[in-house]
Each structure stands twice: as structure tokens, then as C-alpha cells.
Design a protein around this motif. Structure first.
Motif, short mmCIF file in Angstrom:
data_model
loop_
_atom_site.label_atom_id
_atom_site.label_comp_id
_atom_site.label_asym_id
_atom_site.label_seq_id
_atom_site.Cartn_x
_atom_site.Cartn_y
_atom_site.Cartn_z
N MET A 177 0.38 2.60 -14.72
CA MET A 177 0.66 1.52 -13.77
C MET A 177 -0.08 0.25 -14.16
O MET A 177 0.46 -0.86 -14.04
CB MET A 177 0.31 1.98 -12.36
N GLU A 178 -1.31 0.38 -14.64
CA GLU A 178 -2.06 -0.80 -15.08
C GLU A 178 -1.40 -1.45 -16.29
O GLU A 178 -1.40 -2.68 -16.42
CB GLU A 178 -3.50 -0.41 -15.41
N ALA A 179 -0.86 -0.65 -17.18
CA ALA A 179 -0.20 -1.19 -18.36
C ALA A 179 0.99 -2.06 -17.97
O ALA A 179 1.32 -3.03 -18.68
CB ALA A 179 0.25 -0.06 -19.28
N GLN A 180 1.61 -1.74 -16.85
CA GLN A 180 2.78 -2.50 -16.40
C GLN A 180 2.40 -3.69 -15.52
O GLN A 180 3.11 -4.69 -15.49
CB GLN A 180 3.70 -1.58 -15.57
N THR B 88 0.85 -1.19 0.00
CA THR B 88 0.00 0.00 0.00
C THR B 88 0.88 1.24 0.00
O THR B 88 1.88 1.29 0.73
CB THR B 88 -0.91 0.03 1.25
N GLY B 89 0.52 2.22 -0.81
CA GLY B 89 1.33 3.43 -0.85
C GLY B 89 0.54 4.65 -1.28
O GLY B 89 -0.59 4.54 -1.77
N TRP B 90 1.14 5.79 -1.06
CA TRP B 90 0.56 7.06 -1.48
C TRP B 90 1.39 7.66 -2.60
O TRP B 90 2.62 7.58 -2.59
CB TRP B 90 0.55 8.07 -0.34
N ALA C 100 7.53 -4.35 -6.16
CA ALA C 100 6.81 -4.11 -7.41
C ALA C 100 6.11 -2.76 -7.40
O ALA C 100 6.14 -2.02 -8.39
CB ALA C 100 5.80 -5.23 -7.65
N LEU C 101 5.46 -2.43 -6.28
CA LEU C 101 4.78 -1.13 -6.20
C LEU C 101 5.79 0.01 -6.23
O LEU C 101 5.55 1.05 -6.86
CB LEU C 101 3.93 -1.06 -4.93
N GLU C 102 6.91 -0.15 -5.57
CA GLU C 102 7.95 0.88 -5.61
C GLU C 102 8.42 1.12 -7.04
O GLU C 102 8.62 2.27 -7.47
CB GLU C 102 9.11 0.49 -4.71
N ASP C 103 8.59 0.04 -7.81
CA ASP C 103 9.01 0.19 -9.21
C ASP C 103 7.96 0.93 -10.03
O ASP C 103 8.29 1.80 -10.86
CB ASP C 103 9.26 -1.19 -9.83
N LEU C 104 6.67 0.60 -9.80
CA LEU C 104 5.61 1.30 -10.52
C LEU C 104 5.60 2.79 -10.18
O LEU C 104 5.43 3.64 -11.05
CB LEU C 104 4.26 0.67 -10.17
N MET C 105 5.77 3.08 -8.90
CA MET C 105 5.78 4.49 -8.49
C MET C 105 6.98 5.23 -9.07
O MET C 105 6.87 6.38 -9.49
CB MET C 105 5.78 4.57 -6.96
N GLN C 106 8.12 4.57 -9.11
CA GLN C 106 9.30 5.20 -9.70
C GLN C 106 9.04 5.55 -11.16
O GLN C 106 9.49 6.59 -11.65
CB GLN C 106 10.51 4.27 -9.59
N GLY C 107 8.29 4.69 -11.85
CA GLY C 107 7.98 4.96 -13.24
C GLY C 107 7.15 6.21 -13.44
O GLY C 107 7.46 7.04 -14.31
N VAL C 108 6.10 6.39 -12.64
CA VAL C 108 5.27 7.59 -12.80
C VAL C 108 5.97 8.83 -12.25
O VAL C 108 5.73 9.95 -12.73
CB VAL C 108 3.88 7.40 -12.15
N LEU D 92 -3.70 13.57 -3.62
CA LEU D 92 -2.98 12.35 -3.28
C LEU D 92 -3.78 11.15 -3.77
O LEU D 92 -5.02 11.21 -3.90
CB LEU D 92 -2.78 12.24 -1.76
N VAL D 93 -3.06 10.06 -4.03
CA VAL D 93 -3.70 8.83 -4.46
C VAL D 93 -3.23 7.69 -3.56
O VAL D 93 -2.02 7.51 -3.35
CB VAL D 93 -3.36 8.48 -5.92
N LEU D 94 -4.17 6.94 -3.02
CA LEU D 94 -3.86 5.76 -2.21
C LEU D 94 -3.97 4.53 -3.12
O LEU D 94 -5.01 4.30 -3.74
CB LEU D 94 -4.84 5.64 -1.05
N VAL D 95 -2.89 3.76 -3.19
CA VAL D 95 -2.81 2.63 -4.11
C VAL D 95 -2.63 1.34 -3.32
O VAL D 95 -1.79 1.27 -2.42
CB VAL D 95 -1.62 2.80 -5.09
N ASP D 96 -3.42 0.32 -3.67
CA ASP D 96 -3.25 -1.02 -3.14
C ASP D 96 -2.80 -1.94 -4.27
O ASP D 96 -3.47 -2.02 -5.31
CB ASP D 96 -4.57 -1.54 -2.55
N TYR D 97 -1.69 -2.64 -4.06
CA TYR D 97 -1.13 -3.53 -5.06
C TYR D 97 -1.07 -4.94 -4.48
O TYR D 97 -0.58 -5.13 -3.36
CB TYR D 97 0.27 -3.06 -5.45
#
Length: 486
Positions: free
Chosen positions: A248-251, A230-232, A305-313, A288-293
Motif C-alpha cells: 500500500m505504501e508503494a502505491q 479509515t478502514g479495517w 483511494a483507500l478502497e482501491d488500495l484495499m482491493q489491491g491487497v 485485523l489492521v486498522l488503516v488511516d489514509y
């Protein structure tokens, strides 16, 4: 209420006591009082008794007797309705029909991925029971500690995981219910194919207790989560938030289960009114966006995995900051910020809440231009939206200035502002109720803004199943549009 109506209620109460015993009847005003007001405190009802059966057959007995005596019934579970859908009329003309004693989990079948539960089971109780069997019921919301399965089914509730699993309608595999004539519809079998005409199960899902009383439900389960993160994310606009979700969905495919957009003003209210809450970032951000992965395999830990997605955006500039919870406790604290928004707004003062949906791609612009139009038309108010951006459903709230008289503000400003919000929603091709239902709060707006074809169909269905208008009177359809009691 007339003497005749009072006498009918008295005879019904005695008949239920005789048929089902003393436990099925509550007449002490102190025990009834907590169940007469809606969650938001806008609707205040009256009832001479709570009728509380503990079996489907007991519900059928009560509904048949109510028909014999011509007494309306208001089905009620956890009383967490956001639109006054479980509050009895203020004139005392109806009795409450509580499903809370029907609280048994009949079965959990991990192999079939199904659970059969009674209407009074609390959502959090089902979560715990499914988890103990290595399974999960994938619907959750802020009121999970008090909302019941029957109420969630009857309102077609949504929650924070609709992005992946859909609303309650998608999770109901079958149900049992008592129809307005007291007959029992047994549709608990989880049939994948069933073409016997009109689908009664899905007609009752979302009917808000106006077509019958849901007594048990067969629900779809999914395997329990063993690795979640979970992240913001901090973003500059709702448009950037939606672009970030798409990227993020594409990845990640379907790994993102929740994507909740929260404006700074909503977060500030939570931090002000909810003890023990802390901001996720040191600096201030507009959105802000709260994300559950949820990890799809064991190859890559969910947190990584979530950290990598966040780094991408972050690298593309769609987000300005990000943080991933380092523990389950921190993830719970993150979700508490999101789940406490309505409670914080209620503590702050009067709010006109609108649970609305428009097409997903149109939602970012709608949130901004609708808020600006409402604030320009009603000086002093603050309009903002939060919620399930990924499925096109947000909670668009118009908040009063501090220090106003609540009743006067609602009448003079709040109601006209709500009309404007709903007009804007319909003009955008949306719905005035995405997941909370119609209840009392939106019944006039439903009639005002719906097509004649929709309203004619709703009234025909209501008249056909409940010709005397005894099931949850005044909800969904206005009283004047409901059939008259015998």
C-alpha cells in the motif's frame, strides 16, 4: 519518613503558600487522593501536598525552595503514565508538583506551522485549537482527553501516527523548563540550526521529569486534514499485514498515517467489556489492521483511494476482507475499537504489559515466536501483541487466566514472564521501552539489560544536573543509583 523530613515538607509547603498564594497549594487529602495512584493501578503513592504553580517562574520558585529544604518533587500532568512514572513514593517522602494550572495555549501560527503551549494543556484541547486555525498537531493516542503536553514531552510519547510523523521528539521544536537548581532554560525559539553544544531541549524530552520540569513547548503543526478515510483489513498473520503495508505504501507514498495491528483476542475483549462497540466484520479473523489514509491531493477522494488500495491487497491474497468507514462517525467507532484495548484488558484481569520495539522487518516473526515461547514457559497465560506494526513498536501483553489473585499472579508468574519477554526483545536487537518510558515499572530491567556504558552515562547526566536526587525520585534510575538528598 522521619520527623525531620516531615518538618522540611511543612516548611516548604508554607514557603510556597507565602510566595505563590493559596491556589498554589493543595493539602486536602480528598483532593490529593485521585493523583496518588497510577493509571494501571499497580503503584500507590502518598503525598502531603500538591504544589500547583501557574507560571514558569512559579515552578522555578518551588524547585528552588524544594532544594533549600531538601524535599523531593514528582512532576505530574494528566497522570496517564503506563509505567508509574508520575506516582509519588509510597512513603510520602516527596510532594507532587502539578502542572495542570499551566494550561494556556500561548500562540498558534499557521504560517510558521508552530504552536506554543504550556505543559498543562490537554492534548485534545490542542487538537481542537489547532483545528480551529486550519492546522493539526499530528500526535494522538487513547488518553488524549487527559494526557498533557508536558507529560507527553517528558516521556517522548508516540501514539498512532508515528508511522508518518514520528514520536514527540520529532514534533518538539523547542521548550522551556526549570532545571533542578531552579534556573530556567528558555529554549522555546524554533531554531532550525543551533550548534551551541549539548542539546538541552532534546535531553529533557524523554527524561521523565528526572532532569527538570518542562513548563512550555513549541510544537510543529501540519495542515488540517480535509479528506481522510479509515478502514479495517482482515489478514491471516502479522507477516501478511506487513507485506500489505509495504504494498500500500508503494502505491500511496506517505498517505497512510496509521497502520494498527489487532489480534482477534484483543478485539474480543473490547467487544465484551466496552459498551456500544461492534465488530467490523461479520466473520471472525485471526488478525485485523486498522488503516488511516489521508489524501495527498484533491484529485481522488480519500475513501475511493483507500478502497482501491484495499482491493489491491485483497486481489493478491494478502488480506481476506476489508471495509472502509462510510462516515466520520463510523471512522470514530473503528478507532474506538483500537483505543479501548488497554481498558478492556484491565477490565478482564491482571495483565503484564510490555511496550517494546524490534526492527520493523523482524516484528511479525517476533510477535508469534515470543508469544509461543512465553505461553509454553508459563502454562495458562495468554500472550499477544497489538499496535504500531509499521514502526516496529507493539504492545506485547501477557494476560493471566481468569480468577487468579492479581498480586500473587504478578509476583509468581507475571514478573518472571516479563523478564523472559525483555530477554527476547534484547536478543532480537530491540528496546524494552518504545514509547511509554521507564518510570518505576522498568527501572530494574533497564539496569539489568543495558550496557555498562549506557547506565554510566545516564547516571552521570543525572548526577550532574540533579546532584541531590530531588527530581522525580525512583523513576528511570533506581533509588540506590540516585544521589542522596541534602
Amino acid at each position: 519518613m522521619t520527623d525531620t523530613a516531615i518538618a522540611r515538607q511543612t516548611r516548604l509547603i508554607q514557603a510556597v503558600r507565602t510566595a505563590l498564594g493559596d491556589k498554589a497549594v493543595v493539602t486536602d487529602p480528598h483532593d490529593i487522593a485521585p493523583w496518588l495512584d497510577d493509571w494501571r493501578g499497580r503503584y500507590h503513592g502518598a503525598s502531603a501536598a500538591i504544589l500547583a504553580p501557574d507560571t514558569t517562574e512559579g515552578v522555578a520558585t518551588i524547585v528552588r525552595l524544594a532544594g533549600d529544604y531538601g524535599v523531593p518533587l514528582v512532576p505530574q500532568g494528566g497522570n496517564t503514565s503506563m509505567v508509574g512514572g508520575a506516582t509519588p513514593p509510597g512513603d510520602g517522602s516527596a510532594l507532587l508538583l502539578s502542572l495542570r494550572r499551566m494550561n494556556r495555549i500561548r500562540s498558534i501560527d499557521p504560517a510558521a506551522k508552530l504552536a506554543v503551549v504550556e505543559a498543562g494543556v490537554i492534548l485534545e484541547t490542542l487538537h481542537d485549537a489547532a483545528d480551529a486555525q486550519g492546522m493539526r498537531f499530528p500526535l494522538t493516542l487513547g488518553a488524549r482527553g487527559s494526557a498533557t503536553i508536558g507529560g507527553l514531552t517528558s516521556t517522548n510519547a508516540g501514539g498512532t501516527q508515528v508511522l508518518r510523523f514520528g514520536t514527540m521528539r520529532s514534533l518538539v521544536a523547542g521548550l522551556a523548563a526549570v532545571l533542578p537548581d531552579g534556573s530556567i532554560h528558555d529554549g522555546l525559539a524554533a531554531l532550525k540550526k543551533d550548534n551551541r553544544g549539548y542539546d538541552l531541549t532534546h535531553l529533557l524530552v524523554g527524561a521523565e521529569g528526572t532532569l527538570g520540569v518542562v513548563t512550555a513547548v513549541t510544537l510543529r503543526l501540519v495542515p488540517a486534514v480535509h479528506d481522510r478515510a479509515t478502514g479495517w483489513l482482515a489478514v491471516e498473520s502479522p507477516g501478511d499485514a506487513l507485506k500489505a503495508l509495504r504494498a500500500m505504501e508503494a502505491q500511496s507514498g506517505s498517505a497512510i498515517e496509521s497502520f494498527e495491528l489487532v489480534p482477534k483476542v484483543a478485539l474480543d475483549l473490547v467487544l465484551q467489556h466496552i459498551p456500544g462497540t461492534r465488530p467490523p466484520f461479520a466473520g471472525a479473523h485471526a488478525w485485523l489492521v486498522l488503516v488511516d489514509y489521508v489524501a495527498q491531493s484533491g484529485n481522488v477522494p480519500a475513501q475511493a483511494a483507500l478502497e482501491d488500495l484495499m482491493q489491491g491487497v485483497l486481489a493478491t491474497g494478502l488480506a481476506q476482507d476489508g471495509v472502509v468507514a462510510a462516515s466520520e462517525a463510523q471512522a470514530g467507532a473503528f478507532w474506538r475499537l483500537r483505543d479501548s484495548i488497554s481498558e478492556a484488558e484491565r477490565a478482564e484481569g491482571p495483565t503484564m504489559a510490555h511496550d517494546i520495539s524490534v526492527p520493523v522487518d523482524a516484528m511479525p516473526d517476533f510477535m508469534l515466536y515470543a508469544a509461543s515461547l512465553v505461553e509454553a514457559a508459563f502454562p495458562g497465560v495468554h500472550a499477544s501483541a497489538f499496535g504500531h506494526l509499521g514502526d516496529g513498536n507493539v504492545h506485547f501483553h501477557v494476560n493471566a487466566p481468569r480468577g487468579v489473585d492479581a498480586a500473587r499472579w504478578r509476583a509468581e508468574v507475571g514478573e518472571p514472564a516479563s523478564h523472559m519477554v525483555y530477554d527476547l526483545v534484547v536478543a532480537a536487537g530491540g528496546s524494552i521501552s518504545a514509547e511509554h518510558g521507564i518510570g518505576q515499572m522498568k527501572r530494574e530491567e533497564l539496569a539489568r539489560l543495558s550496557s555498562p556504558a549506557r547506565m554510566a552515562a545516564l547516571r552521570a547526566i543525572k548526577t550532574g544536573l540533579d546532584p541531590h536526587g530531588l527530581m522525580n525520585p525512583g523513576k528511570l534510575l533506581g533509588l540506590a543509583e540516585s544521589p542522596s538528598a541534602p
